[in-house]
Scaffold this active site. Structure first.
Site, PDB file in Angstrom:
ATOM      1  N   GLY A   6       0.706  -1.602   0.103  1.00 25.74           N
ATOM      2  CA  GLY A   6       0.253   0.118  -0.247  1.00 25.74           C
ATOM      3  C   GLY A   6       1.210   1.187   0.061  1.00 25.74           C
ATOM      4  N   GLU A  37       1.990   1.872  -3.430  1.00 26.77           N
ATOM      5  CA  GLU A  37       0.781   2.300  -4.103  1.00 26.77           C
ATOM      6  C   GLU A  37       0.122   3.693  -4.055  1.00 26.77           C
ATOM      7  OE1 GLU A  37      -1.387  -1.821  -4.144  1.00 26.77           O
ATOM      8  OE2 GLU A  37      -1.479  -1.260  -2.670  1.00 26.77           O
ATOM      9  N   GLU A  72       2.555  -9.334  -2.239  1.00 20.14           N
ATOM     10  CA  GLU A  72       1.242  -8.949  -1.776  1.00 20.14           C
ATOM     11  C   GLU A  72       0.768 -10.547  -2.216  1.00 20.14           C
ATOM     12  OE1 GLU A  72       0.366  -4.655  -2.048  1.00 20.14           O
ATOM     13  OE2 GLU A  72       1.486  -6.209  -3.715  1.00 20.14           O
TER      14      GLU A  72
END
Length: 258
Positions: free
Chosen positions: A108, A111, A131
């Site tokens: 994240g 991201e 992930e």
């Protein structure tokens, strides 16, 4: 905000993810604070935003694994939508947003950085989408933005292998724009933001809109988008100020955000 600090320096806003003990990992509360912070930015006085992480180790180490571990499919999808909605808000925010990546930018965190207009980082920064090693996919736009930034082949390699990369490799593949010693990162980010803020703000916003929307359109439509935004600038005081100063050979023009 509990997990997000906000300060302004002249026309530049600095947004700091502040959950240092958890390496600034993203849970629902952090995401809510991040959303509220961006919603509260005064776009009339602020002209550029910097996003960074608290401490010296981490930008954002990822989504909170402890928080995700108990989720079912419905909960996971809802958490993904929450993150995606907020990151999309940042991506389409009217002002330029710079990610100053001071350490780990994993999952994240990577991201979040990719939802900003561009990224600069410290020499010790680490990027990755790990992930698949946890049995999940990237959930906050990683499969989409990484491929658009570095190309599908490199994105697939990074995502499928769950391999982390260092700052130099991130620069080589085009994931970041520049790498700095850690102690110089924020000064470099603020200098860059100041250079952006010194330009005509309406025009800068129009450029962001043209680039973002054009990337999602065929060229024939994209150039029409540009033409309309180009034309709209001629209705602003900033266009008159900027062109008159050029013709009169004046320097140090002060634009008024109109």
């Amino acid at each position: 905000m509990g997990y997000v600090k906000y300060e302004t320096k002249s026309a530049v806003a600095v947004v700091t993810i502040d959950r240092e003990k958890a390496l600034n990992a993203l849970n629902a509360e952090v995401l809510d604070d991040l959303k509220a912070t961006f919603e509260g930015i005064d776009t009339e006085t602020v002209r550029c935003v910097i996003v960074t992480g608290a401490g010296e180790k981490s930008f954002v180490a990822g989504a909170d694994i402890a928080a995700m571990s108990g989720m079912d499919a419905q909960g996971g999808e809802a958490f993904g939508k929450k993150g995606n909605d907020i990151f999309r808000m940042i991506e389409t925010f009217p002002l330029p947003v710079i990610a100053a990546v001071n350490g780990f930018a994993l999952g994240g965190g990577c991201e979040l950085a990719m939802s900003c207009d561009f990224r600069i980082c410290a020499e010790q920064a680490i990027f990755g989408q790990p992930e698949v090693g946890l049995g999940i996919t990237p959930g906050f736009g990683g499969t989409q933005r990484l491929a658009r930034l570095v190309g599908p082949g490199m994105a697939k390699q990074l995502i499928y292998t769950a391999k982390n990369i260092k700052a130099a490799e991130a620069l080589r593949i085009g994931l970041v724009n520049a790498v700095y010693p850690a102690e110089e990162l924020m000064a470099a980010a603020e200098k860059l933001a100041g250079q952006i803020a010194a330009n005509a703000p309406v025009a800068v916003r129009a450029c962001k809109k043209a680039i973002n929307e054009g990337l999602e359109q065929p060229m024939e439509e994209a150039i029409v988008t540009e033409e309309k935004l180009f034309g709209s600038c001629f209705a602003t005081e900033d266009q008159k100020t900027g062109m008159q100063a050029f013709l009169e050979k004046k320097k140090g023009v002060s634009f008024q955000n109109r």
